[in-house]
Enzyme design. Structure first.
Site, PDB file in Angstrom:
ATOM      1  N   LYS A 170       9.719  10.568  -0.305  1.00 10.66           N
ATOM      2  CA  LYS A 170       9.202   9.821   0.568  1.00 10.66           C
ATOM      3  C   LYS A 170       9.817   9.085   1.665  1.00 10.66           C
ATOM      4  CE  LYS A 170       6.175   5.971   1.187  1.00 10.66           C
ATOM      5  NZ  LYS A 170       5.421   4.887   0.840  1.00 10.66           N
ATOM      6  N   LEU A 188       0.962  -1.122   0.013  1.00  9.20           N
ATOM      7  CA  LEU A 188       0.111   0.130   0.087  1.00  9.20           C
ATOM      8  C   LEU A 188       0.644   1.437   0.079  1.00  9.20           C
ATOM      9  CD1 LEU A 188      -2.398  -1.525   2.652  1.00  9.20           C
ATOM     10  CD2 LEU A 188      -3.105  -1.085   0.275  1.00  9.20           C
ATOM     11  N   PRO A 189       0.273   2.607  -0.380  1.00 13.66           N
ATOM     12  CA  PRO A 189       0.983   3.659  -0.653  1.00 13.66           C
ATOM     13  C   PRO A 189       1.737   4.064   0.832  1.00 13.66           C
ATOM     14  CG  PRO A 189      -1.120   3.795  -1.482  1.00 13.66           C
ATOM     15  CD  PRO A 189      -1.268   2.648  -0.873  1.00 13.66           C
ATOM     16  N   THR A 215       6.373   0.431   2.171  1.00 12.17           N
ATOM     17  CA  THR A 215       7.338   1.556   2.896  1.00 12.17           C
ATOM     18  C   THR A 215       6.583   2.360   3.683  1.00 12.17           C
ATOM     19  OG1 THR A 215       8.816   1.158   0.948  1.00 12.17           O
ATOM     20  CG2 THR A 215       9.326   2.899   2.524  1.00 12.17           C
ATOM     21  N   LYS A 231      15.231  -0.121   5.792  1.00  2.00           N
ATOM     22  CA  LYS A 231      14.937   0.534   4.329  1.00  2.00           C
ATOM     23  C   LYS A 231      15.327   2.129   4.374  1.00  2.00           C
ATOM     24  CE  LYS A 231      12.370   1.469   0.602  1.00  2.00           C
ATOM     25  NZ  LYS A 231      12.498   0.804  -0.705  1.00  2.00           N
TER      26      LYS A 231
HETATM   27  P1  NAD Z   1       0.815   2.554  -6.147  1.00  2.00           P
HETATM   28  O1  NAD Z   1       0.125   3.611  -5.567  1.00  2.00           O
HETATM   29  O2  NAD Z   1       0.917   2.251  -7.354  1.00  2.00           O
HETATM   30  O3  NAD Z   1       0.039   1.079  -5.488  1.00  2.00           O
HETATM   31  C1  NAD Z   1      -0.866   1.293  -4.073  1.00  2.00           C
HETATM   32  C2  NAD Z   1      -2.116   0.400  -4.156  1.00  2.00           C
HETATM   33  O4  NAD Z   1      -3.001   0.338  -3.318  1.00  2.00           O
HETATM   34  C3  NAD Z   1      -3.032   1.192  -5.428  1.00  2.00           C
HETATM   35  O5  NAD Z   1      -3.400   0.453  -6.467  1.00  2.00           O
HETATM   36  C4  NAD Z   1      -4.075   1.591  -4.591  1.00  2.00           C
HETATM   37  O6  NAD Z   1      -5.455   1.529  -5.286  1.00  2.00           O
HETATM   38  C5  NAD Z   1      -4.242   0.469  -3.406  1.00  2.00           C
HETATM   39  N1  NAD Z   1      -4.986   0.913  -2.231  1.00  2.00           N
HETATM   40  C6  NAD Z   1      -4.685   2.018  -1.523  1.00  2.00           C
HETATM   41  N2  NAD Z   1      -5.392   1.962  -0.385  1.00  2.00           N
HETATM   42  C7  NAD Z   1      -6.161   0.607  -0.656  1.00  2.00           C
HETATM   43  C8  NAD Z   1      -7.398   0.281   0.388  1.00  2.00           C
HETATM   44  N3  NAD Z   1      -7.576   0.737   1.466  1.00  2.00           N
HETATM   45  N4  NAD Z   1      -7.553  -1.054   0.036  1.00  2.00           N
HETATM   46  C9  NAD Z   1      -6.995  -1.859  -1.047  1.00  2.00           C
HETATM   47  N5  NAD Z   1      -6.148  -1.322  -1.907  1.00  2.00           N
HETATM   48  C10 NAD Z   1      -5.976   0.081  -1.535  1.00  2.00           C
HETATM   49  O7  NAD Z   1       2.275   2.302  -5.201  1.00  2.00           O
HETATM   50  P2  NAD Z   1       3.360   1.484  -5.609  1.00  2.00           P
HETATM   51  O8  NAD Z   1       4.186   2.222  -6.441  1.00  2.00           O
HETATM   52  O9  NAD Z   1       2.886  -0.121  -5.874  1.00  2.00           O
HETATM   53  O10 NAD Z   1       4.032   1.402  -4.077  1.00  2.00           O
HETATM   54  C11 NAD Z   1       3.553   0.538  -2.957  1.00  2.00           C
HETATM   55  C12 NAD Z   1       4.464   0.579  -1.816  1.00  2.00           C
HETATM   56  O11 NAD Z   1       5.817  -0.059  -2.080  1.00  2.00           O
HETATM   57  C13 NAD Z   1       4.707   2.136  -1.272  1.00  2.00           C
HETATM   58  O12 NAD Z   1       4.688   2.160   0.028  1.00  2.00           O
HETATM   59  C14 NAD Z   1       6.059   2.314  -1.972  1.00  2.00           C
HETATM   60  O13 NAD Z   1       6.720   3.462  -1.136  1.00  2.00           O
HETATM   61  C15 NAD Z   1       6.699   1.182  -2.027  1.00  2.00           C
HETATM   62  N6  NAD Z   1       7.752   1.004  -2.980  1.00  2.00           N
HETATM   63  C16 NAD Z   1       7.591   1.369  -4.387  1.00  2.00           C
HETATM   64  C17 NAD Z   1       8.527   1.301  -5.228  1.00  2.00           C
HETATM   65  C18 NAD Z   1       8.309   1.711  -6.859  1.00  2.00           C
HETATM   66  O14 NAD Z   1       9.137   1.747  -7.607  1.00  2.00           O
HETATM   67  N7  NAD Z   1       7.044   1.857  -7.066  1.00  2.00           N
HETATM   68  C19 NAD Z   1       9.851   0.831  -4.737  1.00  2.00           C
HETATM   69  C20 NAD Z   1      10.045   0.342  -3.490  1.00  2.00           C
HETATM   70  C21 NAD Z   1       9.138   0.604  -2.504  1.00  2.00           C
END
Ligand code: NAD
Length: 305
Positions: free
Chosen positions: A252, A73-74, A102, A177
């Site tokens: 972030k 999740l975000p 994260t 992390k």
């Molecule tokens: P994203 O925003 O693409 O995905 C998050 C998903 O969570 C979305 O599809 C959203 O609709 C869903 N969501 C939000 N609230 C919800 C709820 N209550 N119930 C169900 N679904 C819900 O984000 P991401 O890029 O996939 O990143 C996810 C996590 O991974 C973050 O914490 C980010 O910091 C971490 N991260 C991302 C990357 C990257 O390169 N994108 C790399 C390392 C870590």
């Protein structure tokens, strides 16, 4: 194991199927697990379905009958809401909970404590590696939780990653992390401003790379991810700073590191400066750029005064 099922097949609820979660859930399904997927986005659910996941009606529906729950999740507020509203009241006690998002260390510890009090085994397992690594199953997981929770989490994380490291007790995965990424943010900025200065002093960037990469200024930011186009191995610098690790995600993580430093009463002046500079970069053209693109922002702001 349930009757008639493969011994290694696990029923896994996966909540949060965005950029990262989509690929991770697909890899679990591909490995033969029964994945019940839920996201508030219909589009994300469509992709999950095409990737072999079973679509759940809600978070609560997804976790019913699951042996493990994975969340991606975000931020901390989403993690708290999903566990408190959907998971704790609908999953069977004893279910393994893995939060791969994260988030801030304080929320990770608090949700972990509440999970333990309700009889769940929980790990915080944030990842290193981006969307390509999530899709390719080559993430690195930094895991916080008890030995028992880690032992149960490891085979599931193994399916989605190339390395799974036990960092310590609950919250230690998030701590590892953000400490790593604070160091990365600060060394990337130092590398960028150094190359800018070297060039303005008349040094050829390739020559400076050849010297410094074998001298005491060497770092991962220079030798594996050089911010200067055409220098070092292929990196986002060679693709107009597209792809790679987006600057807003670095920002972030630096914000989370500064929150943790405040709470721990630690002085982290370089981390604070890195956070301020990434904030300016993201506001001034860096929103869609890789984090190494800050080299152009630093050069521009030097020239503009
Ligand atoms: P994203 O925003 O693409 O995905 C998050 C998903 O969570 C979305 O599809 C959203 O609709 C869903 N969501 C939000 N609230 C919800 C709820 N209550 N119930 C169900 N679904 C819900 O984000 P991401 O890029 O996939 O990143 C996810 C996590 O991974 C973050 O914490 C980010 O910091 C971490 N991260 C991302 C990357 C990257 O390169 N994108 C790399 C390392 C870590």
């Amino acid at each position: 194991m349930r009757n008639g099922r493969d011994a290694d097949m696990t029923t896994i609820a996966f909540i949060g199927l965005g950029n990262m979660g989509a690929g991770m859930a697909a890899n679990l399904a591909k490995a033969g697990h029964d994945v019940a997927a839920f996201d508030i986005s219909e589009d994300a659910l469509e992709v999950a379905k095409a990737n072999g996941c079973r679509i759940a009606e809600s978070g609560a529906d997804a976790v019913k009958g699951a042996e493990a729950v994975v969340t991606m999740l975000p931020a901390g507020k989403h993690v708290r809401a999903v566990y408190l509203d959907d998971v704790f009241d609908h999953a069977e006690p004893g279910t393994l909970l893995l939060d791969c998002s994260t988030i801030d260390v304080a929320t990770a510890r608090d949700v972990g404590e509440q999970a333990a009090a309700k009889g769940f085994l929980m790990v915080d397992a944030p990842v290193s590696g981006g969307i390509a690594a999530a899709a390719g199953g080559t993430l690195t997981f930094m895991v916080g939780g008890t030995d028992k929770a880690f032992e149960r989490a490891e085979p599931i994380l193994d399916v989605m990653g190339k390395a799974v490291i036990h960092a310590g007790e609950s919250g230690a995965g998030q701590a590892a992390k953000i400490c790593n990424n604070m160091l990365l943010g600060a060394t990337m900025i130092a590398t960028c401003e150094t190359f800018n200065l070297a060039q303005s002093l008349g040094l050829d960037p390739q020559t400076f790379f050849d010297i410094s990469s074998k001298a005491s200024g060497q770092s991962w930011s220079m030798t594996s991810y050089c911010p200067v186009p055409g220098v070092g191995p292929d990196s986002p610098a060679d693709n107009d700073y597209e792809g790679g690790f987006a600057a807003p995600l670095m920002l972030k993580d630096l914000k989370l590191a500064m929150e943790a430093a405040d709470e721990a009463g630690m002085r982290t002046p370089m981390g604070a400066k890195a956070r301020a500079l990434y904030e300016q970069f993201v506001k001034n053209g860096g929103e869609k750029k890789d984090f190494s693109g800050i080299i152009e922002f630093l050069e521009r702001s030097s020239i503009d005064g």
